[in-house]
Design a protein around this motif. Structure first.
Motif, PDB file in Angstrom:
ATOM      1  N   PRO A 241     -16.202  -4.489 -28.015  1.00  0.00           N
ATOM      2  CA  PRO A 241     -17.417  -4.361 -27.210  1.00  0.00           C
ATOM      3  C   PRO A 241     -17.903  -5.713 -26.684  1.00  0.00           C
ATOM      4  N   GLU A 242     -18.429  -5.700 -25.467  1.00  0.00           N
ATOM      5  CA  GLU A 242     -19.027  -6.876 -24.817  1.00  0.00           C
ATOM      6  C   GLU A 242     -18.010  -7.951 -24.444  1.00  0.00           C
ATOM      7  N   LYS A 243     -16.733  -7.610 -24.345  1.00  0.00           N
ATOM      8  CA  LYS A 243     -15.717  -8.575 -23.938  1.00  0.00           C
ATOM      9  C   LYS A 243     -15.212  -8.224 -22.542  1.00  0.00           C
ATOM     10  N   LEU A 244     -14.599  -9.210 -21.888  1.00  0.00           N
ATOM     11  CA  LEU A 244     -14.043  -8.982 -20.558  1.00  0.00           C
ATOM     12  C   LEU A 244     -12.802  -8.103 -20.635  1.00  0.00           C
ATOM     13  N   PRO A 245     -12.497  -7.390 -19.558  1.00  0.00           N
ATOM     14  CA  PRO A 245     -11.259  -6.602 -19.530  1.00  0.00           C
ATOM     15  C   PRO A 245     -10.052  -7.522 -19.437  1.00  0.00           C
ATOM     16  N   ASP A 246      -8.928  -7.059 -19.924  1.00  0.00           N
ATOM     17  CA  ASP A 246      -7.698  -7.854 -19.950  1.00  0.00           C
ATOM     18  C   ASP A 246      -6.526  -6.888 -19.814  1.00  0.00           C
ATOM     19  N   VAL A 247      -5.558  -7.262 -18.977  1.00  0.00           N
ATOM     20  CA  VAL A 247      -4.407  -6.389 -18.732  1.00  0.00           C
ATOM     21  C   VAL A 247      -3.657  -6.051 -20.011  1.00  0.00           C
ATOM     22  N   CYS A 248      -3.633  -6.956 -20.990  1.00  0.00           N
ATOM     23  CA  CYS A 248      -2.860  -6.664 -22.210  1.00  0.00           C
ATOM     24  C   CYS A 248      -3.398  -5.427 -22.930  1.00  0.00           C
ATOM     25  N   TYR A 249      -4.701  -5.153 -22.771  1.00  0.00           N
ATOM     26  CA  TYR A 249      -5.266  -3.965 -23.411  1.00  0.00           C
ATOM     27  C   TYR A 249      -4.873  -2.680 -22.682  1.00  0.00           C
ATOM     28  N   SER A 250      -4.265  -2.848 -21.506  1.00  0.00           N
ATOM     29  CA  SER A 250      -3.673  -1.688 -20.848  1.00  0.00           C
ATOM     30  C   SER A 250      -2.537  -1.141 -21.699  1.00  0.00           C
ATOM     31  N   TRP A 251      -2.047  -1.968 -22.614  1.00  0.00           N
ATOM     32  CA  TRP A 251      -1.078  -1.471 -23.593  1.00  0.00           C
ATOM     33  C   TRP A 251      -1.759  -1.132 -24.913  1.00  0.00           C
ATOM     34  N   TRP A 252      -2.492  -2.069 -25.497  1.00  0.00           N
ATOM     35  CA  TRP A 252      -3.030  -1.857 -26.840  1.00  0.00           C
ATOM     36  C   TRP A 252      -3.904  -0.605 -26.917  1.00  0.00           C
ATOM     37  N   VAL A 253      -4.777  -0.431 -25.941  1.00  0.00           N
ATOM     38  CA  VAL A 253      -5.658   0.740 -25.938  1.00  0.00           C
ATOM     39  C   VAL A 253      -4.917   1.986 -25.462  1.00  0.00           C
ATOM     40  N   LEU A 254      -4.188   1.833 -24.359  1.00  0.00           N
ATOM     41  CA  LEU A 254      -3.546   2.986 -23.740  1.00  0.00           C
ATOM     42  C   LEU A 254      -2.474   3.604 -24.635  1.00  0.00           C
ATOM     43  N   SER A 255      -1.714   2.761 -25.329  1.00  0.00           N
ATOM     44  CA  SER A 255      -0.664   3.281 -26.207  1.00  0.00           C
ATOM     45  C   SER A 255      -1.267   4.099 -27.341  1.00  0.00           C
ATOM     46  N   ALA A 256      -2.362   3.600 -27.911  1.00  0.00           N
ATOM     47  CA  ALA A 256      -3.011   4.343 -28.996  1.00  0.00           C
ATOM     48  C   ALA A 256      -3.555   5.680 -28.488  1.00  0.00           C
ATOM     49  N   LEU A 257      -4.167   5.671 -27.307  1.00  0.00           N
ATOM     50  CA  LEU A 257      -4.653   6.929 -26.728  1.00  0.00           C
ATOM     51  C   LEU A 257      -3.499   7.879 -26.432  1.00  0.00           C
ATOM     52  N   SER A 258      -2.377   7.316 -25.993  1.00  0.00           N
ATOM     53  CA  SER A 258      -1.210   8.145 -25.706  1.00  0.00           C
ATOM     54  C   SER A 258      -0.681   8.793 -26.980  1.00  0.00           C
ATOM     55  N   ILE A 259      -0.619   8.029 -28.065  1.00  0.00           N
ATOM     56  CA  ILE A 259      -0.169   8.574 -29.355  1.00  0.00           C
ATOM     57  C   ILE A 259      -1.090   9.696 -29.800  1.00  0.00           C
ATOM     58  N   LEU A 260      -2.390   9.517 -29.560  1.00  0.00           N
ATOM     59  CA  LEU A 260      -3.386  10.516 -29.952  1.00  0.00           C
ATOM     60  C   LEU A 260      -3.498  11.660 -28.949  1.00  0.00           C
ATOM     61  N   ARG A 261      -2.746  11.571 -27.858  1.00  0.00           N
ATOM     62  CA  ARG A 261      -2.780  12.566 -26.776  1.00  0.00           C
ATOM     63  C   ARG A 261      -4.183  12.677 -26.170  1.00  0.00           C
ATOM     64  N   ARG A 262      -4.755  11.511 -25.887  1.00  0.00           N
ATOM     65  CA  ARG A 262      -6.104  11.468 -25.314  1.00  0.00           C
ATOM     66  C   ARG A 262      -6.159  10.562 -24.074  1.00  0.00           C
ATOM     67  N   LEU A 263      -5.077  10.468 -23.328  1.00  0.00           N
ATOM     68  CA  LEU A 263      -5.086   9.634 -22.132  1.00  0.00           C
ATOM     69  C   LEU A 263      -6.122  10.090 -21.113  1.00  0.00           C
ATOM     70  N   ASP A 264      -6.446  11.381 -21.146  1.00  0.00           N
ATOM     71  CA  ASP A 264      -7.410  11.909 -20.181  1.00  0.00           C
ATOM     72  C   ASP A 264      -8.852  11.541 -20.525  1.00  0.00           C
ATOM     73  N   TRP A 265      -9.049  10.783 -21.591  1.00  0.00           N
ATOM     74  CA  TRP A 265     -10.402  10.364 -21.958  1.00  0.00           C
ATOM     75  C   TRP A 265     -10.838   9.096 -21.217  1.00  0.00           C
ATOM     76  N   ILE A 266      -9.940   8.498 -20.415  1.00  0.00           N
ATOM     77  CA  ILE A 266     -10.320   7.358 -19.595  1.00  0.00           C
ATOM     78  C   ILE A 266      -9.947   7.641 -18.138  1.00  0.00           C
ATOM     79  N   ASN A 267     -10.438   6.802 -17.248  1.00  0.00           N
ATOM     80  CA  ASN A 267     -10.113   6.930 -15.829  1.00  0.00           C
ATOM     81  C   ASN A 267      -8.812   6.173 -15.569  1.00  0.00           C
TER      82      ASN A 267
END
Length: 335
Positions: A241-267
């Protein structure tokens, strides 16, 4: 449920691309950028100050090239020889020649050998001995003999042993127990018990639990909520929270959401635009955010993120748990 993080967490200077340029993944330019890193090693200060993590750098570069179907022009034989030269008698690999064995670089070495279809050239039992020897009584793992504990090392151990089919060498129930002890009230995971939740650590924990077959032990919805709150108004993702966006989190966050089958929870459309806008149109490569200098780390994770978003740009599919191309894992019989 909101898919946007707090507005106050994004204040960034960006350089806007044209719509046409931003809509395209510049694969050939990115491939040229990655290959140029070794060519320019005699003149680049950055090359030498990153000598200690060269193994991971090669993994990032070769994974990106593989995903973009650009691996054919690369000297794979020389790379395999170099990787093998970094292995020590204890079975572990260092980040470069003459660097000490470490869990991080041992996983990177195994991942490289998997990508290059050369796993048969290493004694996997010696690798398993090194990894298993770093597990502690509470299920955690040291990174090396100096004794640092981190959930990154739990992921590295479980992923590495799974790739070489030696998971039976460690105590999986205790490893899972330690990982679960690092989950916080907000749903995210830290590097050790009671440490702040971080998206990078969360990927490591979710990925490890996925490989270990223990995803049923976490609160899926609560964790997915915390992950989805990492998206900020410009479409990018941050790590806390309260940090700038970073392309590397396009993996760290997205991969975890993908594993959880929740990719549709973000835009995902906005996230794709954020990644593509972070490309350097002149030199190739992807930066941490639009307008910054590109590097191989963010190039790989940007390409990997786009792959998880459904191969929107013609990339090969990547597995969210192993961070390896699906085709590689299919050859290994893991998928």
């Amino acid at each position: 449920m909101s898919s946007q993080g707090p507005a106050s967490s994004t204040t960034t200077t960006t350089t806007t691309m044209t719509t046409a340029a931003a809509a395209t993944l510049l694969m050939e330019k990115h491939a040229a950028f990655i290959r140029s890193i070794d060519v320019k090693k005699h003149e680049d200060f950055e090359y030498w100050v990153s000598e200690h993590l060269r193994m991971s750098g090669v993994y990032w570069g070769f994974s990106a090239l593989y995903l973009m179907n650009q691996l054919t022009e690369t000297d794979t034989t020389g790379v395999v020889e170099w990787v093998l030269s970094c292995q020590h008698p204890d079975g572990g690999f260092g980040g470069n020649v003459d660097h000490d064995s470490h869990m991080l670089y041992t996983l990177s070495a195994i991942q490289i050998l998997c990508i290059l279809d050369s796993l048969n050239q290493v004694n996997v039992d010696s690798v398993a001995t090194f990894v298993a020897g770093l597990q502690q009584a509470d299920g955690s793992f040291f990174g090396d003999h100096w004794g640092e504990v981190d959930t990154r090392f739990s992921y590295c151990a479980i992923a590495c042993l799974s790739l070489i089919k030696r998971l039976d060498r460690i105590n999986i129930p205790k490893a899972v127990e330690f990982i679960l002890s690092c989950q916080n009230f907000d749903g995210g995971f830290g590097c050790v018990p009671d440490a702040e939740s971080h998206a990078g650590q969360t990927f490591c924990c979710v990925g490890a639990l996925s490989i270990a077959g223990a995803l049923d032990k976490i609160d899926n919805a609560k964790l997915a909520w915390w992950l989805s709150e990492r998206q900020v108004p410009n479409g990018g993702l941050n790590g806390r929270p309260e940090k700038l966006p970073d392309v590397c989190y396009s993996w760290w966050v997205l991969s975890a959401l993908s594993i959880l089958r929740r990719l549709d929870w973000i835009n995902t459309t906005q996230l794709c635009e954020f990644i593509l806008n972070s490309q350097d149109q002149d030199t190739g490569g992807i930066a941490d955010r639009p307008g910054d200098m590109p590097d191989v780390f963010h190039t790989f994770f940007g390409v990997a993120g786009l792959s998880l978003l459904g191969q929107l740009c013609g990339t090969q599919a990547i597995d969210p748990s192993y961070a390896l191309p699906v085709r590689v894992l299919q050859k290994l019989g893991l998928l």
